[in-house]
Each structure stands twice: as structure tokens, then as C-alpha cells.
Design an enzyme around this catalytic site. Structure first.
Site, PDB file in Angstrom:
ATOM      1  N   ASP A 181     -11.542   6.443   0.114  1.00  0.00           N
ATOM      2  CA  ASP A 181     -10.805   6.064   1.366  1.00  0.00           C
ATOM      3  C   ASP A 181      -9.491   5.715   0.510  1.00  0.00           C
ATOM      4  O   ASP A 181      -9.071   5.084  -0.165  1.00  0.00           O
ATOM      5  CB  ASP A 181     -11.253   4.786   1.908  1.00  0.00           C
ATOM      6  CG  ASP A 181     -10.312   4.341   3.044  1.00  0.00           C
ATOM      7  OD1 ASP A 181      -9.215   4.874   3.025  1.00  0.00           O
ATOM      8  OD2 ASP A 181     -10.566   3.432   3.866  1.00  0.00           O
TER       9      ASP A 181
ATOM     10  N   LYS B 263      -1.944   6.490   7.478  1.00  0.00           N
ATOM     11  CA  LYS B 263      -0.792   6.179   7.157  1.00  0.00           C
ATOM     12  C   LYS B 263       0.177   7.217   6.655  1.00  0.00           C
ATOM     13  O   LYS B 263       0.836   7.708   7.583  1.00  0.00           O
ATOM     14  CB  LYS B 263      -0.567   5.147   6.066  1.00  0.00           C
ATOM     15  CG  LYS B 263      -1.735   3.995   6.383  1.00  0.00           C
ATOM     16  CD  LYS B 263      -1.612   2.728   5.727  1.00  0.00           C
ATOM     17  CE  LYS B 263      -2.734   1.688   5.585  1.00  0.00           C
ATOM     18  NZ  LYS B 263      -2.497   0.709   6.826  1.00  0.00           N
TER      19      LYS B 263
ATOM     20  N   TYR C  91     -11.923  -2.753   3.690  1.00  0.00           N
ATOM     21  CA  TYR C  91     -11.816  -2.323   5.097  1.00  0.00           C
ATOM     22  C   TYR C  91     -11.600  -0.884   5.254  1.00  0.00           C
ATOM     23  O   TYR C  91     -10.734  -0.397   4.698  1.00  0.00           O
ATOM     24  CB  TYR C  91     -10.428  -3.111   5.764  1.00  0.00           C
ATOM     25  CG  TYR C  91     -10.061  -2.773   7.263  1.00  0.00           C
ATOM     26  CD1 TYR C  91     -10.715  -3.018   8.402  1.00  0.00           C
ATOM     27  CD2 TYR C  91      -9.012  -1.853   7.387  1.00  0.00           C
ATOM     28  CE1 TYR C  91     -10.637  -2.832   9.720  1.00  0.00           C
ATOM     29  CE2 TYR C  91      -8.417  -1.680   8.685  1.00  0.00           C
ATOM     30  CZ  TYR C  91      -9.291  -2.127   9.692  1.00  0.00           C
ATOM     31  OH  TYR C  91      -8.840  -1.643  11.071  1.00  0.00           O
TER      32      TYR C  91
END
Ligand SMILES: Cc1ncc(COP(=O)(O)O)c(C=O)c1O
Length: 490
Positions: free
Chosen positions: A282, A310, A187
Site C-alpha cells: 500500500d 493521494k 489503515y
């Protein structure tokens, strides 16, 4: 300061993959019907009525009743009113151990006063946003550059999704190529072009409802952890204009839910160099959770571009960004410079004073307290406790961790895959996965009723706010749930 990492021992990947293979070959093991009924009736119905009625009303105004995908829990979402350190509190007055940790960002635990007080001071003086430069943009970018040699420059954005979009745009501009290769099942946010091969490797566009198929003309996936498969895609792309970038999560798709071998990342680096593609890491989850130099520091592999999310805003809003080597980051320079090509990026709320300051103070606090490493020790203890309980109860479930990122697979939904050349298998596999997901939701409800909040019933983020005694208490709660699984030894 010397790097310290959350991962004490790299997981035994072949053994975990073989355990997961074995798990998904077995029939689903679920909660005994009477136990599930007890959790639903005695906990949710009888003691969560204030949450239930608020969610019932919310359903009239919010699709599905909640705004956040991770808040959509069975049998109904609970309403949370307070978060502090390792604990969450709901509207009906229950206290929970928090292993969701807001989806990952709160490595220090929720709402640490060291950050909160700094943020409050900032809010009193300049408020959350100005649209103009503030000192914390510099402090945050400099902190990252000081800890990540491959990220001398950083551009802050609004989310991890935006960071991934920006990375692809820069890679295409820098290489003059179009193809982007991702690891199946990963994802990377919800942009059109990356809604491909989601969760289940080989599933291609199958879950990309609402995205026209032609959007994926230049997106490909390869089987997780398989360097030969990656090389095949890169070779094929060479005939079609070459590859702009390979984008991977360094621990494996879905935060390492399907772990990769320890030398996998260096293999990807080698292939990127061979085929002239940029390597994008990522690090939305791993960035600062694995350590302050990220997974790239842990594996000793330098990506060309790094995506952040985050914790880069410390659990405060607008958490995202892209960092990387100067020769690539120049495409993101703000302002007008005649003749030079720019990747269009932006965002009214990007890099606002609140998120930059919260990110900076969080990272400095993580460094001061060695929180990533501490959270890793907690993750090790939690995983070992769960593994011991599973063994004692003779259950085939699989628990493993990479530092503070812990995985608990009871149905193995994330371990399914679809043969890349047999797309007709997709509907059948999706049906089986759906049945297993229902069981996973039941497990999530049971954990919740025992006072544990998880990420979708299968992932647990540890934080530095836990003590060993708290972890042992949490393991006891997991054990009570496992005792209620069909066929478990009691
Ligand atoms: C690895 C990874 N990349 C990207 C994203 C997207 O980040 P955001 O939710 O901030 O858009 C996530 C979110 O969970 C993620 O885990």
C-alpha cells in the site's frame, strides 16, 4: 534519471520503539490548564468567530459539522479559504504553516501554478470528465511504469480505499485463495474487509462498528514488524486454504507511525514467496513521497501489486489506483473477453481527464524539481528542530521522520497494542487511549493557535514549498507550545 529518495538516513527503529515504550509508561504530559485556557479563549473564541459561526450552522446540515475526518479539530474546526505553497489561510484571516498537506498528496506544496495552469487548459478544452479515454491516462500509467519496474501496468480508480479493495480481489482471483493478512494498526481505507486491526494492533474488529463479524472470516492481522508473527499466521492459513495476499505499508502502519526495520520488507517478500501469497504494497502515502520509485524503490523490494492514492492525482479529486505485474493486472482489463475471469471494479469518475492530467503534471513537476528529495530535507530539518526543542525542555515526547513524513508523538496513542491472545484487554486499553486522544486534541489546538496545522496533532507532512527559514519559524512555534507543557523547562 537516477533514483533520488526523501529518506536521507533510515530512522533508528529500536531506539524509537524504546522511546515510545517509555512514553506510554509515563503519565500523560499535557498543556498547563492556564495555557490551554488561553489558547481556547484568546485565540479560538476571540479571533476565530467567523469559522465558529459557520461550523455551528454546518452542524445543522453535515454530521459533526465537517465532511472530512481530518477536518474535525478541537475546540471547533476552522474554515479554510486559501491554500498556497506552504501556507493555509482561514476565514478569519489567519495564516498557518501547513503540515497536513491535504493528508499527504501535495508534495510540491498546495496548488502549484505549474500544475494549475495545465489543469485549467485541460478544463477549458474537455472539462473534468468524459467517461472515455484521454491521453493523460496513458501518460500517467507510462510515467509510473518508467519509474517503478514492478508496476508495468496501472489501473486508475477513485481512491486509495478502492485501490486496496481491487488489490484484494485480484489477489484472490490470481491465487484462488481467500485469506488476506494485514499488519496490525494499519489503515488501508474503509472497506468492510479491511476495517480490521485498525490503529491499535490486536484490536481486531473492535473499531469496525457496522460491519458484521463474519466479514473478517478471511482477514487476519499480525504484529507490526514481526516476521515470526507473520510466518505463524501464514502457516496457520495453510491449513485453511492458504493466503491470497499480505498487504503492508512498507514504512510501517499509519505511514510509519510504528516504524519497521529496514530489512523487514525483504523478509515479508521472502515469506510471501515461501507461502505462495501475493505481496501487496500500500503505497498510498509512500508512493512518490519517498521517491518516484516509491518505498519499493527505496527498499529494493518488488511487490506483486501496488496500491496508489493521494499524489497520483496531484491533490486533485479521484486519487487512487492499482498497479502491478502483467500476470495479475490482466484481471482488471476493461471490456468483455469470453472465458476469462475479471475482477469487478469500476467508478464513474475513475481516471477522468482532470485527475489523470493533474497526476501526470504533478509527477513530472516532482521529477523536474526533485521535490520528493527536497521535501525530505525539509522533513529532516523540521524533525531535528523539534527534537532539539524537546530535549531543551526535557520533555519525553518522541519525534522522528522518514523523509517528509514526520511524526510527533506526545501521548503515544498509536503505540499501544493489544496482546493478540488477550482480547479481554481491549475495552481497558481503548479507554486509556481515548483519554490520551483528548490530550492530543488539545495539543492540536495549541499548534493551530500558534499558526501550525498538523495531521491530528501527531503527524506532519513536509513539502518542497518550504524554505529553511520557514521551517525554523515553525519550529519556534512548536517550541512555544512545548514551553506550556506541565513540567517543561522554561
Ligand atoms: C496507507 C493508506 N492506505 C489507504 C488509504 C485510503 O485512501 P483514500 O483516503 O484515498 O481512500 C489511506 C488514506 O489515508 C492511507 O493512508
Amino acid at each position: 534519471m537516477a533514483d533520488s529518495f526523501a529518506i536521507s538516513t533510515y530512522p533508528d527503529v529500536p531506539r524509537i520503539l524504546s522511546d515510545l515504550d517509555s512514553l506510554i509508561r509515563q503519565p500523560i504530559r499535557r498543556l498547563r490548564p492556564a495555557a490551554l485556557e488561553r489558547y481556547l479563549d484568546e485565540y479560538f473564541e476571540k479571533t476565530c468567530s467567523r469559522s465558529k459561526s459557520m461550523i455551528d450552522e454546518a452542524k445543522n446540515y453535515i454530521p459533526g459539522g465537517v465532511q472530512h475526518n481530518l477536518a474535525f479539530n478541537y475546540p471547533f474546526p476552522l474554515v479554510f479559504t486559501k491554500a498556497a505553497g506552504p501556507y493555509l489561510y482561514d476565514l478569519d484571516g489567519h495564516r498557518y504553516f501547513d503540515f497536513l498537506q491535504a493528508g499527504g498528496p501535495t508534495i510540491l506544496g498546495s496548488n502549484p501554478p505549474e500544475v494549475l495552469n495545465q489543469v485549467l487548459d485541460l478544463l477549458k478544452t474537455c472539462g473534468p470528465s468524459t467517461g472515455l479515454f484521454n491521453e493523460y491516462e496513458l501518460k500517467l500509467a507510462r510515467f509510473i511504469a518508467d519509474h517503478m519496474p514492478a508496476v508495468p501496468m496501472f489501473r486508475m480508480l477513485g481512491s486509495g480505499t478502492e485501490g486496496c479493495m481491487a488489490a484484494i480481489r485480484v489477489a484472490r482471483l490470481a491465487t484462488g485463495r481467500k485469506n488476506v493478512v494485514k499488519m496490525g494498526g494499519a489503515y488501508h481505507g474503509w472497506s468492510d474487509q479491511l476495517a480490521y486491526g485498525l490503529r491499535i494492533p490486536g484490536s481486531r474488529h473492535f473499531e469496525a462498528h457496522g460491519v458484521p463479524k463474519h466479514v473478517f472470516k478471511y482477514t487476519q492481522e499480525f504484529f507490526p514488524g514481526d516476521l515470526d508473527a507473520l510466518e505463524r499466521v501464514l502457516r496457520r492459513n495453510r491449513l485453511g486454504g492458504g493466503t491470497a495476499a499480505v498487504m503492508i505499508e512498507p514504512l510501517g502502519p499509519e505511514s510509519g507511525t510504528r516504524p519497521v526495520a529496514k530489512d523487514f520488507n525483504s523478509g515479508v517478500r521472502r515469506l510471501c514467496d515461501k507461502f505462495g501469497a501475493l505481496l501487496i504494497f500500500d503505497e498510498v502515502v509512500t508512493g512518490f513521497r519517498v521517491g518516484l520509485s516509491g518505498a519499493q524503490g527505496y527498499f529494493g523490494v518488488e511487490p506483486d501489486l501496488t496500491v496508489f492514492g493521494k499524489v497520483v492525482a496531484g491533490g486533485y479529486p479521484s486519487a487512487g489506483g492499482l498497479g502491478g505485474k502483467r500476470e495479475y493486472m490482466k484481471y482488471l482489463a476493461a471490456g468483455i473477453e469470453a472465458g476469462s475471469k475479471k475482477a469487478l471494479i469500476g467508478g464513474t469518475m475513475a481516471a477522468n481527464p482532470l485527475s489523470s492530467a493533474a497526476g501526470f503534471f504533478t509527477l513530472t513537476e516532482i521529477e523536474r524539481t526533485r521535490a520528493s528529495e527536497k521535501a525530505g530535507v525539509i522533513g529532516d530539518r523540521l524533525t531535528a528542530g523539534i527534537q532539539a526543542s524537546l530535549k531543551r525542555r526535557n520533555l519525553p515526547f518522541v519525534a522522528f521522520n522518514q523523509g517528509s513524513i514526520c511524526h510527533l508523538q506526545t501521548v503515544g496513542t498509536m503505540h499501544f497494542s493489544i496482546d493478540f491472545n488477550k482480547f479481554w484487554q481491549i475495552p481497558g486499553k481503548m479507554k486509556e487511549i481515548k483519554a490520551r486522544k483528548t490530550v492530543m486534541e488539545e495539543m492540536g489546538a495549541a499548534y493551530m493557535a500558534e499558526g501550525i496545522v498538523t495531521l491530528a496533532g501527531s503527524r506532519l507532512y513536509a513539502s518542497a514549498a518550504y524554505t529553511e527559514a520557514m521551517v525554523d519559524e515553525a519550529v519556534g512555534a512548536f517550541d512555544r507550545v512545548f514551553a506550556n507543557i506541565e513540567g517543561a523547562l522554561t
